[in-house]
Design a protein around this motif. Structure first.
Motif, PDB file in Angstrom:
ATOM      1  N   UNK A 291      24.973 -67.808  -9.970  1.00 54.42           N
ATOM      2  CA  UNK A 291      24.165 -69.013  -9.806  1.00 54.42           C
ATOM      3  C   UNK A 291      23.089 -68.751  -8.767  1.00 54.42           C
ATOM      4  N   UNK A 292      22.222 -69.742  -8.554  1.00 54.49           N
ATOM      5  CA  UNK A 292      21.189 -69.606  -7.532  1.00 54.49           C
ATOM      6  C   UNK A 292      21.798 -69.504  -6.137  1.00 54.49           C
ATOM      7  N   UNK A 293      22.987 -70.063  -5.944  1.00 56.56           N
ATOM      8  CA  UNK A 293      23.673 -69.960  -4.655  1.00 56.56           C
ATOM      9  C   UNK A 293      23.914 -68.502  -4.280  1.00 56.56           C
ATOM     10  N   UNK A 294      24.160 -67.670  -5.261  1.00 59.59           N
ATOM     11  CA  UNK A 294      24.396 -66.245  -5.016  1.00 59.59           C
ATOM     12  C   UNK A 294      23.100 -65.465  -4.827  1.00 59.59           C
ATOM     13  N   UNK A 295      21.971 -66.135  -4.951  1.00 59.31           N
ATOM     14  CA  UNK A 295      20.670 -65.459  -4.872  1.00 59.31           C
ATOM     15  C   UNK A 295      19.849 -65.957  -3.682  1.00 59.31           C
ATOM     16  N   UNK A 296      20.526 -66.419  -2.636  1.00 61.78           N
ATOM     17  CA  UNK A 296      19.831 -66.894  -1.432  1.00 61.78           C
ATOM     18  C   UNK A 296      18.944 -65.796  -0.867  1.00 61.78           C
ATOM     19  N   UNK A 297      17.679 -66.126  -0.658  1.00 63.53           N
ATOM     20  CA  UNK A 297      16.733 -65.159  -0.111  1.00 63.53           C
ATOM     21  C   UNK A 297      16.266 -64.105  -1.094  1.00 63.53           C
ATOM     22  N   UNK A 298      16.736 -64.156  -2.331  1.00 65.85           N
ATOM     23  CA  UNK A 298      16.358 -63.170  -3.350  1.00 65.85           C
ATOM     24  C   UNK A 298      15.237 -63.718  -4.221  1.00 65.85           C
ATOM     25  N   UNK A 299      14.465 -62.821  -4.797  1.00 71.10           N
ATOM     26  CA  UNK A 299      13.339 -63.215  -5.652  1.00 71.10           C
ATOM     27  C   UNK A 299      13.846 -63.550  -7.053  1.00 71.10           C
ATOM     28  N   UNK A 300      13.518 -64.769  -7.498  1.00 68.97           N
ATOM     29  CA  UNK A 300      13.956 -65.257  -8.806  1.00 68.97           C
ATOM     30  C   UNK A 300      12.727 -65.726  -9.586  1.00 68.97           C
ATOM     31  N   UNK A 301      12.594 -65.268 -10.808  1.00 71.67           N
ATOM     32  CA  UNK A 301      11.377 -65.488 -11.595  1.00 71.67           C
ATOM     33  C   UNK A 301      11.530 -66.654 -12.567  1.00 71.67           C
ATOM     34  N   UNK A 302      10.429 -67.397 -12.737  1.00 70.12           N
ATOM     35  CA  UNK A 302      10.344 -68.470 -13.735  1.00 70.12           C
ATOM     36  C   UNK A 302       8.878 -68.655 -14.104  1.00 70.12           C
ATOM     37  N   UNK A 303       8.639 -69.375 -15.197  1.00 67.32           N
ATOM     38  CA  UNK A 303       7.269 -69.601 -15.658  1.00 67.32           C
ATOM     39  C   UNK A 303       6.594 -70.703 -14.842  1.00 67.32           C
ATOM     40  N   UNK A 304       5.286 -70.583 -14.699  1.00 60.74           N
ATOM     41  CA  UNK A 304       4.506 -71.578 -13.971  1.00 60.74           C
ATOM     42  C   UNK A 304       4.654 -72.950 -14.623  1.00 60.74           C
ATOM     43  N   UNK A 305       4.714 -73.995 -13.802  1.00 57.20           N
ATOM     44  CA  UNK A 305       4.784 -75.389 -14.237  1.00 57.20           C
ATOM     45  C   UNK A 305       5.992 -75.676 -15.123  1.00 57.20           C
ATOM     46  N   UNK A 306       7.058 -74.923 -14.941  1.00 56.24           N
ATOM     47  CA  UNK A 306       8.279 -75.173 -15.697  1.00 56.24           C
ATOM     48  C   UNK A 306       9.269 -75.942 -14.836  1.00 56.24           C
ATOM     49  N   UNK A 307      10.171 -76.675 -15.481  1.00 52.26           N
ATOM     50  CA  UNK A 307      11.228 -77.357 -14.738  1.00 52.26           C
ATOM     51  C   UNK A 307      12.150 -76.348 -14.064  1.00 52.26           C
ATOM     52  N   UNK A 308      12.279 -75.168 -14.648  1.00 51.90           N
ATOM     53  CA  UNK A 308      13.107 -74.118 -14.052  1.00 51.90           C
ATOM     54  C   UNK A 308      12.545 -73.680 -12.706  1.00 51.90           C
ATOM     55  N   UNK A 309      11.234 -73.543 -12.628  1.00 54.66           N
ATOM     56  CA  UNK A 309      10.594 -73.146 -11.366  1.00 54.66           C
ATOM     57  C   UNK A 309      10.835 -74.199 -10.297  1.00 54.66           C
ATOM     58  N   UNK A 310      10.784 -75.477 -10.684  1.00 61.47           N
ATOM     59  CA  UNK A 310      11.048 -76.559  -9.732  1.00 61.47           C
ATOM     60  C   UNK A 310      12.462 -76.460  -9.179  1.00 61.47           C
ATOM     61  N   UNK A 311      13.431 -76.151 -10.036  1.00 63.33           N
ATOM     62  CA  UNK A 311      14.820 -76.024  -9.601  1.00 63.33           C
ATOM     63  C   UNK A 311      14.965 -74.887  -8.600  1.00 63.33           C
ATOM     64  N   UNK A 312      14.343 -73.750  -8.877  1.00 56.39           N
ATOM     65  CA  UNK A 312      14.426 -72.612  -7.958  1.00 56.39           C
ATOM     66  C   UNK A 312      13.791 -72.959  -6.613  1.00 56.39           C
ATOM     67  N   UNK A 313      12.611 -73.584  -6.672  1.00 52.70           N
ATOM     68  CA  UNK A 313      11.854 -73.867  -5.452  1.00 52.70           C
ATOM     69  C   UNK A 313      12.541 -74.884  -4.551  1.00 52.70           C
ATOM     70  N   UNK A 314      13.377 -75.752  -5.111  1.00 50.97           N
ATOM     71  CA  UNK A 314      14.013 -76.808  -4.326  1.00 50.97           C
ATOM     72  C   UNK A 314      15.505 -76.586  -4.121  1.00 50.97           C
ATOM     73  N   UNK A 315      16.048 -75.474  -4.582  1.00 47.80           N
ATOM     74  CA  UNK A 315      17.483 -75.237  -4.462  1.00 47.80           C
ATOM     75  C   UNK A 315      17.872 -75.036  -2.997  1.00 47.80           C
ATOM     76  N   UNK A 316      18.978 -75.652  -2.553  1.00 47.62           N
ATOM     77  CA  UNK A 316      19.406 -75.536  -1.156  1.00 47.62           C
ATOM     78  C   UNK A 316      19.666 -74.102  -0.695  1.00 47.62           C
ATOM     79  N   UNK A 317      19.999 -73.197  -1.627  1.00 49.51           N
ATOM     80  CA  UNK A 317      20.257 -71.810  -1.253  1.00 49.51           C
ATOM     81  C   UNK A 317      18.992 -71.058  -0.856  1.00 49.51           C
ATOM     82  N   UNK A 318      17.853 -71.648  -1.159  1.00 51.92           N
ATOM     83  CA  UNK A 318      16.549 -71.078  -0.819  1.00 51.92           C
ATOM     84  C   UNK A 318      16.308 -69.683  -1.412  1.00 51.92           C
ATOM     85  N   UNK A 319      16.475 -69.539  -2.727  1.00 48.61           N
ATOM     86  CA  UNK A 319      15.971 -68.312  -3.359  1.00 48.61           C
ATOM     87  C   UNK A 319      14.446 -68.315  -3.293  1.00 48.61           C
ATOM     88  N   UNK A 320      13.841 -67.161  -3.443  1.00 52.62           N
ATOM     89  CA  UNK A 320      12.377 -67.046  -3.380  1.00 52.62           C
ATOM     90  C   UNK A 320      11.819 -67.164  -4.791  1.00 52.62           C
TER      91      UNK A 320
END
Length: 321
Positions: free
Chosen positions: A190-219
């Protein structure tokens, strides 16, 4: 004559002398260093409001009730499309299983492409020769509808309240879930396991919003197309890709070194995007969706493209307002 002969002899001697001269010292080769992989064009950072995932001010899934049939009355949006002779559809050409170009035939194929063809067939009697596909990126979906450059967008397009401010949507035709794609040797679930790690998503996607606001703070790393994310993962430029399981399943089918991991983090409800000022076309598309849910067309398309990879599923029940 003698002068010419003597000149020729002198020339030969000069050439031989040059050949016997000591060789000059070769130049030192440039030092070899590790070169970084070039990043795809358009790589950017996070966008916490991408896709409007935070806005819960409406019931995003409630669409307009379908027409009682598939008529195209004079003056309607559908009549204008028929007069033009083609349905113009904004689609993807890089997402395997949903919208991709078959390298053998050069034709667009996938679950979303099947749906476009069903809408065209309802308008014209057949889709053959009556569809103009326009390949667009995720970030272009709202704009091409607002500018009336296309009649519909069928491109793994999640319905959100924020997007409804600019465009209209059909009823839900597919429910996906956001997961992560990682190398097979990764233990991340999950994103919790990717704290501080670079995670890719498409621009203006709901997926990108989830990554950007996740409490684990993936990049969050944003790109124009999902295929760019797969390339960056293969090259080690990101540690994971996070988006809908439908898109990730297509990536995993293309690359046996990666895997889809974890459970669904958020539901992603796909709808057909329609320009804001064309409610009659929304109702028409909803009538098409009602038909394909009931006559087995949806199930056949799902089994062709997705069923073997994501398991059995039924078409989602529509909601109307």
């Amino acid at each position: 004559m003698r002068r010419l002969a003597r000149a020729a002899v002198l020339t030969v001697v000069a050439v031989l002398a040059a050949g016997c001269a000591p060789a000059t010292r070769p130049m030192e080769a440039a030092p070899v260093t590790d070169a970084a992989w070039p990043a795809p064009a358009g790589v950017g950072g996070p966008d916490a409001t991408a896709g409007g995932a935070i806005d819960t001010s409406c019931n995003p899934l409630a669409s307009l009730a379908p027409t009682s049939g598939l008529d195209t009355p004079p003056g309607s949006t559908m009549a204008k499309i028929k007069e033009r002779g083609k349905l113009i559809a904004g689609v993807d050409q890089t997402t395997y299983l949903f919208g991709f170009r078959n390298p053998k035939t050069g034709k667009l194929e996938g679950f979303d492409i099947d749906l476009v063809n069903e809408i065209a067939a309802a308008l014209f009697g057949t889709a053959d020769g009556h569809v103009q596909f326009r390949a667009i990126t995720s970030s272009q979906r709202e704009q091409v509808l607002k500018d009336h450059q296309v009649d519909v967008v069928v491109r793994t397009y999640s319905i959100t309240c924020a997007r409804r401010q600019d465009v209209q949507f059909s009823s839900v035709y597919y429910v996906a879930g956001q997961k992560i794609l990682v190398p097979k040797g990764s233990n991340a679930e999950s994103l919790t396991d990717l704290a501080g790690k670079r995670v890719c998503a498409a621009k203006k996607s709901t997926s990108l919003a989830k990554i950007a606001t996740d409490p684990a703070k993936p990049v969050a790393v944003s790109v124009p197309n999902w295929s760019d994310c797969l390339v960056m993962l293969q090259q080690g430029q990101v540690e994971a890709v996070s988006t809908d399981d439908t898109i990730l399943a297509g990536m995993a089918a293309q690359d046996p070194t990666v895997k889809v991991a974890g459970g669904a983090m958020t539901p992603e409800n796909y709808g057909v995007g329609v320009p804001k000022d064309e409610p009659d076309l929304v109702r028409f598309v909803n009538a098409v969706l009602e038909r394909i849910r009931g006559d087995g067309t949806w199930a056949r398309s799902y089994q062709t493209w997705v069923g073997s990879r994501l398991g059995p599923a039924n078409p989602p029940d529509p909601q109307y307002r």
